[in-house]
Design a protein around this motif. Sequence first.
Motif, PDB file in Angstrom:
ATOM      1  N   GLN A  24       0.854  -1.195   0.000  1.00 34.58           N
ATOM      2  CA  GLN A  24       0.000   0.000   0.000  1.00 34.58           C
ATOM      3  C   GLN A  24       0.882   1.233   0.000  1.00 34.58           C
ATOM      4  N   ASN A  28      -9.968  -3.249   0.944  1.00 30.56           N
ATOM      5  CA  ASN A  28      -9.435  -3.063   2.296  1.00 30.56           C
ATOM      6  C   ASN A  28      -8.224  -2.149   2.258  1.00 30.56           C
ATOM      7  N   ARG A  29      -8.017  -1.460   3.382  1.00 34.02           N
ATOM      8  CA  ARG A  29      -6.861  -0.572   3.498  1.00 34.02           C
ATOM      9  C   ARG A  29      -6.270  -0.679   4.903  1.00 34.02           C
ATOM     10  N   ALA A  43      -3.111   0.653  -3.716  1.00 32.92           N
ATOM     11  CA  ALA A  43      -2.900  -0.627  -3.018  1.00 32.92           C
ATOM     12  C   ALA A  43      -2.781  -1.753  -4.025  1.00 32.92           C
ATOM     13  N   ALA A  98       0.322   5.377   0.557  1.00 31.27           N
ATOM     14  CA  ALA A  98      -0.648   6.397   0.983  1.00 31.27           C
ATOM     15  C   ALA A  98       0.049   7.752   1.067  1.00 31.27           C
ATOM     16  N   THR A 131      -5.327   6.501  -1.919  1.00 36.54           N
ATOM     17  CA  THR A 131      -4.381   5.441  -1.544  1.00 36.54           C
ATOM     18  C   THR A 131      -4.288   4.429  -2.672  1.00 36.54           C
TER      19      THR A 131
END
Length: 430
Positions: A70, A87-88, A80, A72, A78
């Motif tokens: 990921q 999901n993060r 990924a 950010a 973001t």
Amino acid sequence: MWILIGVVAGGIMVSSLFRWNILQGYHDELEIHIDELAALTAVDAKGQPYILRRLSDPRYLPLDSGFYWQIAREGYSTVASPSLGENRFDPKFANSTTMNIAWTQGPHGSTLEYAKQIPHAGGPPLRLLLATDKRLVDENMAEFNRSLFFALAGFTVLMIAIGALQIRFGLKPLNRLSKAVADVRSGETDRMQGSFPSEITPLVADLNGLIDSSAASVQRSRMVAGNLAHGLRTPLAILVDEADRLRQAGHNESADTIMEESRRMQRQIDFHLARARQAAAHPAPGQATALGSSAEKLVEAFTRLYQQRPIAFLLEPGDDVRVACDSHDLTEILSNLLDNAGKWANWQCTIRWHKLDPSVVIEIEDDGPGLPEGAQEAAFTVGTRLDDLKPGSGLGLAISRDLARIYGGDVELEKAPSGGLKAIVRLPAV
């Protein structure tokens, strides 16, 4: 049980080492991949981060593969890996330019995360993060532990089987030893027989020595009992008969005295016969008798005993030694030989000794007529008397040799330099 304890302890140690190696492998991979991710990260003209190309490891592509990355940046979208889906991770974990490593909560449970910040001019820093699910470590460990369990189970069975065979065949000599002892006890053999390993051979030799000693002791007891019975009961019977004759002749007081003394002697005979039968045992270890004091007392006693004859009993003191023999038995051996020498001596009897390791050699010599050549050994036969005119029972020499051999010694006769007889006694020294 020791095999089981060792295998379980070994299995725990191997499993722990394998887990440590797996985690170390994940640490090495994540460290390499986060450096690769940092090299592939770029920012467009608007400040949006993006990745130049996908990572070299294809495990970051399938959804929920357990391998994630990921990128950010505060105020921007973001980016990924496809494996992360919607999901993060919390980007605040990457809060410094140095590497941050920790077990955190990921989309599918506990996760091992690597994260760090990359400063960027003209805007917020880039926060890079790579993660691996703990379930992958657990799956690898479970698969390894299953294989390890079956391997160790097979190894345990093999070791127990080998141990059982080793015990079975290793203890076979003891089984043979037990059977040999049982054969001796049952009377099938008189000694322990068979071939045994070198570790057991000394024990077999000691047991055979004990058997031989026991047999010799029994023979000694029987001989002593027979000698006493033969030598004393007949004279006692004559005395009792004579007492009856005296009573018939009216000499009641004399008859009563003879009967009373005969009864006392009979009690003594019965006592010593019983003692001889029960004393069929190997000489106890640690017995020691001072030869000098015993010989001195005997010479003094025989000097008084033969005072009616012009015979001198001479003592030539030798080394200050102790013999491994009971004092009563030593006295009996020497007194029989001194008595025999006194009966045949013309003028003197001499006793001397010297130490000849590991034995003490005692010589008792007289100046009498001696024995004809070849008659020395025959003199040891029980009941043999070479001259019926001399007092005695023909037991003294035989008893002395028997006692000496019980203690590992011997008695021999040879011609003395004076022409008489020399008795040579060999007894173990202390």
